[in-house]
Design an enzyme around this catalytic site. Structure first.
Site, PDB file in Angstrom:
ATOM      1  CG  ASP A  12      -2.173   3.457   8.066  1.00 50.49           C
ATOM      2  OD1 ASP A  12      -3.323   3.447   7.578  1.00 50.49           O
ATOM      3  OD2 ASP A  12      -1.416   4.436   8.009  1.00 50.49           O
ATOM      4  CG  ASP A 131      -6.156   9.493  -2.347  1.00 51.34           C
ATOM      5  OD1 ASP A 131      -7.103   9.411  -1.531  1.00 51.34           O
ATOM      6  OD2 ASP A 131      -5.219   8.675  -2.381  1.00 51.34           O
TER       7      ASP A 131
END
Lengths: 259, 233
Positions: A12, A131
């Protein structure tokens, strides 16, 4: 002789810095994407994925520099996701040295964008991130059903995840990154039925993501989830396991790995 | 006053830029393989003609690839280079060397190495799959697969037999004769993934994405004088 299953650490990145604690004793600057990428490469990572979580528009330029720097010295495939919304975004990332881009909410908002990007740059560089959350078959007697959620799993779309996966492949996705929003961060393992159902229904490779807490989970993703690659963040960032250990563990389970 | 003389070790590598995407990695990996090498990403005919060695990379579809070469009037320049100096084709750059490709409903290629480019069958299965994996093979063939060196060649120097390299492709070459096959892998069936013909070497895999093994292959290419005698090895 066979194609190896892949392990992909995910980093990230916020304003050009790796966030969510990367704990390596021998790294001077754990926030430096190049140092972390170098470390994962030396441990045998098969690919790297950078997820840009920068909230502000101005901060976004920094991910381009991160990709340029990493691509200048780490010679394994790089995927960049987070905020890829236009053909121009895709072009910018590929020109910076990314091999693939992961398209997430922009695909839901405008499926034609996936088609356009795949036609322009080739299917091989378009990863569509799926997702999904299970909406039936969990506590009731219904057959299992998963739905696409956006906004970090908060917003339902009503779109069936399996149908959506097939549609995205027909639009030109060269790979699917399947994340269970039920399991993400829970460390109980991938959603194996979700991963397997999608993998068995599409011709392109599937990357399992969301929920890895130990090395058995990685192996299950391939053996039971039929994934072609497994993506994990925290178990590598917190140095709970090295990538080398993970690969040996999977190889011990009979999975073809690049060791 | 002494004039500095150019290093005799320095070699110029032209990476042919025909508008097909990201050449950053190829150029960077070549520079990484040999810091003395001068790497030019170029579509300039003069620069390609005067370079010591030439790399033909490629991503995207074969029709766009050949189309751009034609539009930039590079066909003769590429053929000239492939006939005269160390030449390395990568991925689509390898497929472009063949006679014809089945991609995009059929495209005539450069015909430098006789043969066809075919697509992996949709229902490809792995007859040798262990019980740990399902045997349904995905397309594209994407990831790290082993390369079996079929010949001794300067470009395989210091690279172990059955080394893994990174692949991403849905089409593969089938040379007319087995003679130029330099390396193969297995994906549902044996697949030719490296070709050698005189001063030409070509790989279906991406050395620029294959970590240390790929860098080694690039270093070998930069050090190669372009000679290879198939009967002599």
């Amino acid at each position: 002789m066979a194609l190896a299953k892949r392990i992909i650490p995910c980093l990230d990145v916020d304003k050009g810095r790796v966030v969510k604690g990367v704990q390596f004793v021998d790294i001077r600057d754990a926030g430096d994407p190049v140092e972390v990428a170098r470390r994962y490469n030396s441990e045998g990572a098969d690919e790297l994925t950078f997820l840009d979580i920068t909230a502000t528009h101005e901060g976004r330029d920094t991910i381009v520099h991160v990709v340029e720097q990493v691509a200048g010295e780490i010679f394994i495939p790089l995927t960049v996701g987070g905020g890829i919304r236009t053909v121009e975004d895709v072009r910018m990332m590929l020109n910076a040295g990314a091999d693939k881009v992961a398209i997430n909410s922009a695909a839901v908002a405008n499926p034609e964008f996936v088609r356009e990007a795949a036609e322009k740059f080739g299917n091989q560089c378009i990863v569509v991130a799926i997702d999904a959350k299970q909406v039936a078959g969990k506590t009731d007697d219904q057959p299992p059903r998963w739905e696409i959620f956006t906004h970090g799993g908060r917003k339902p779309t009503g779109i069936d995840a399996i149908e959506w996966s097939k549609k995205m492949v027909s639009y030109g996705a060269g790979e699917l990154l399947v994340t269970s929003m039920d399991n993400d961060g829970v460390k109980n393992g991938f959603d194996l039925p979700l991963t397997r159902t999608i993998s068995d229904n599409v011709a392109v490779p599937v990357i399992a993501s969301g929920g890895v807490g130990n090395l058995d989970h990685l192996a299950e993703g391939v053996i039971e989830g039929h994934a072609d690659a497994v993506l994990a963040a925290s178990i590598f960032h917190f140095a709970e396991y090295s990538i080398g250990e993970a690969k040996r563990h999977m190889a011990d389970k009979g999975i073809e790995m690049r060791l | 006053m002494t004039l500095s003389t150019p290093s005799t070790l320095s070699t110029t590598v032209a990476v042919i830029d025909y508008g097909m995407g990201n050449l950053h990695s190829v150029a960077k990996a070549l520079e990484h393989a040999d810091t003395h090498a001068k790497v030019l990403v170029t579509s300039d005919k003069q620069q390609i003609a005067s370079a010591d060695r030439v790399v033909l990379p490629g991503v995207g579809s074969i029709r766009d690839c050949i189309g751009e070469m034609e539009r930039l009037d590079l066909i003769d320049t590429i053929k000239q280079a492939a006939a005269s100096k160390p030449f390395l084709g990568i991925c689509i750059g390898m497929q472009a060397l063949m006679t014809h490709s089945a991609e995009n409903d059929g495209v005539n290629c450069l015909d430098i190495i006789p043969g066809e480019v075919e697509r992996f069958a949709d229902q490809l299965s792995d007859p040798l799959a262990s019980e740990a994996a399902d045997n349904h093979l995905k397309i594209p063939h994407m990831g790290w697969n082993q390369v079996n060196q079929q010949i001794k060649h300067p470009l395989w120097q210091n690279i172990p037999q059955n080394q893994r390299f990174y692949f991403v492709h849905s089409y593969f070459v089938v040379p007319q004769s087995p003679e130029p096959i330099a390396g193969s892998t297995v994906y549902g069936h044996p697949v030719c993934v490296a070709l050698a013909q005189e001063n030409i070497f070509a790989t279906q895999f991406h050395p620029e994405k294959s970590s240390d093994a790929g860098i080694q292959l690039f270093a070998n290419f930069i050090g190669w004088d372009g000679t290879y005698n198939s009967s002599g090895c």
